[in-house]
Design a protein around this motif. Structure first.
Motif, mmCIF file in Angstrom:
data_model
loop_
_atom_site.group_PDB
_atom_site.id
_atom_site.type_symbol
_atom_site.label_atom_id
_atom_site.label_comp_id
_atom_site.label_asym_id
_atom_site.label_seq_id
_atom_site.Cartn_x
_atom_site.Cartn_y
_atom_site.Cartn_z
ATOM 1 N N GLY A 1 -2.678 -0.644 10.370
ATOM 2 C CA GLY A 1 -3.579 -1.675 9.864
ATOM 3 C C GLY A 1 -4.582 -2.134 10.896
ATOM 4 O O GLY A 1 -5.707 -2.530 10.548
ATOM 5 N N LYS B 1 -8.601 -5.170 2.226
ATOM 6 C CA LYS B 1 -9.284 -3.992 1.669
ATOM 7 C C LYS B 1 -9.442 -4.086 0.153
ATOM 8 O O LYS B 1 -10.531 -3.808 -0.385
ATOM 9 C CB LYS B 1 -8.484 -2.735 2.020
ATOM 10 C CG LYS B 1 -8.930 -1.474 1.309
ATOM 11 C CD LYS B 1 -7.872 -0.382 1.389
ATOM 12 C CE LYS B 1 -6.675 -0.672 0.493
ATOM 13 N NZ LYS B 1 -5.657 0.395 0.559
ATOM 14 N N GLU C 1 -4.738 -4.220 4.825
ATOM 15 C CA GLU C 1 -4.783 -3.519 3.541
ATOM 16 C C GLU C 1 -4.991 -4.504 2.386
ATOM 17 O O GLU C 1 -5.635 -4.177 1.391
ATOM 18 C CB GLU C 1 -3.499 -2.715 3.330
ATOM 19 C CG GLU C 1 -3.282 -1.580 4.321
ATOM 20 C CD GLU C 1 -4.163 -0.365 4.062
ATOM 21 O OE1 GLU C 1 -4.988 -0.394 3.127
ATOM 22 O OE2 GLU C 1 -4.011 0.627 4.803
ATOM 23 N N ASP D 1 0.799 -1.225 0.000
ATOM 24 C CA ASP D 1 0.000 0.000 0.000
ATOM 25 C C ASP D 1 0.832 1.276 0.000
ATOM 26 O O ASP D 1 0.914 1.971 -1.008
ATOM 27 C CB ASP D 1 -0.957 -0.003 1.196
ATOM 28 C CG ASP D 1 -1.919 1.168 1.179
ATOM 29 O OD1 ASP D 1 -2.722 1.261 0.229
ATOM 30 O OD2 ASP D 1 -1.859 1.996 2.092
#
Length: 365
Positions: A267, A189, A186, A138
């Motif tokens: 996170g 996500k 992430e 990320d």
């Protein structure tokens, strides 16, 4: 080695992904400009990888001068006073306009080094070498750089793209379990917001990912980077679709600021924020209970928190969210799940009562 491209015209750059890449000096050297290099790292990463990075930068190049600055480790040091140490070292060692800054570390180091590179002499070259899963999937990708302010996370910064991102997946072997799980938030996500097949893969392979199976880790990093590369290529400066990458971040950033930076890993806060976003989506009828429960269960399996700490109350959330970067014309915009798995919206057109209900469900008054 895998390779994907961030397509930004003449500012396009590659992401290299694979094991042992720090032992391939030609990869790093092809993106170094000038004869002066400043490696920015921290006290945790320096003993592990600084010497190897300097050796790669100097390999076969006797006219290259490599300096380093070692910052304290932790989110609480992602601030302007600590950033000044980078500028001090650059000035003291006569880094010039053709120099290259190298970020060696996790998301904090990458964000700070990138912002220093964007600001020093009004912009010098820089390279990202992320050493945490969070940074690899990320924060190192896409050019968002900056530091925190006591009133809000990442409120001071710039969009500034690197020359390349070098992801040596071997660096994850020294990553603590808690930080590995933080990065998994992430990864999850991406599946929720735009890649249903990736989410389904995660449901089947999460234990292998947490056990650091090399092939599983490499695929998770590669697919995450591909997803982010596609989004950044469409919307570099977060005018629309790129904002969807912030699922759970508005609630999560409020948690980080509310309890003090470093109290929770990024996170961890995003995981709790993702559940809150999904809860709000469910309350508005935008998703069904099955999708909510799948998201909740996967985050739980990753050993991530699924609710904010007890110290966070409704007023703390609201006051911090009021200065979130996604506020426009006084309206807080949120990323919410809508429809089937892999779909979301970035919108200010939501029922404020649903937001209040979500905050009431997760917080003390």
């Amino acid at each position: 080695m895998e390779r994907c491209i961030i397509n930004l015209g003449d500012r396009s750059y590659p992401i290299y992904i694979g094991p042992g890449l720090l032992n391939q000096p030609e990869l790093l050297q092809r993106h170094v400009k000038g004869k002066k290099v400043l490696v920015v790292t921290n006290t945790k990463v320096a003993p592990l990888y600084l010497d190897r990075t300097i050796a790669a930068l100097k390999h076969g190049r006797f006219n290259v001068e490599v300096e380093s600055v070692i910052l304290p480790d932790g989110e609480k040091y992602k601030d302007l006073p600590t950033l000044t140490q980078v500028f001090d070292k650059a000035i003291q060692t006569h880094m010039d306009r053709r120099c290259t800054f190298v970020a060696l570390g996790g998301g904090v180091i990458g964000d700070m080094c990138g912002y220093a590179a964007a600001s020093y002499l009004r912009g010098v070259n820089f390279i990202q070498i992320p050493t945490t899963l969070m940074a690899q999937v990320d924060s190192s990708v896409g050019g968002k750089t900056g530091v925190n302010h006591p009133l809000g996370k990442n409120m001071i910064g710039a969009f500034y793209q690197p020359q390349c991102v070098l992801v040596d997946t071997d660096t994850l072997n020294t990553l603590p379990d808690r930080e590995l799980a933080s990065g998994v938030a992430e990864v999850i996500k991406y599946g929720l917001i735009r890649d249903a097949k990736f989410f389904e893969w995660q449901e089947k392979n999460l234990e292998a990912l947490l056990a650091r199976d090399p092939a599983t880790l490499a695929y998770a990093v590669k697919r995450s980077c591909e997803n982010k590369a596609e989004v950044v290529s469409l919307d570099e400066r977060e005018g629309g679709v790129r904002a969807t990458l912030n699922l759970g971040h508005t609630f999560g950033h409020a948690i980080e600021a509310g309890i003090g930076y470093g109290g929770w890993l990024h996170g961890e806060a995003v995981a709790a924020g993702t559940v809150m976003s999904a809860d709000m989506s469910l309350r508005m009828g935008w998703i069904d209970e099955t999708l909510f429960n799948r998201a909740l269960e996967l985050l739980k399996r990753a050993n991530l928190p699924v609710s904010p700490p007890d110290s966070m109350n409704i007023q703390t959330f609201k006051s911090i969210m009021a200065v979130d970067k996604k506020v426009a014309d006084g309206l807080l915009r949120l990323i919410l799940l809508k429809g089937s798995l892999g779909n979301c919206v970035f919108t200010g057109e939501y029922d404020p009562k649903a937001l209040d209900q979500t905050l009431s469900a997760f917080c003390k008054s």
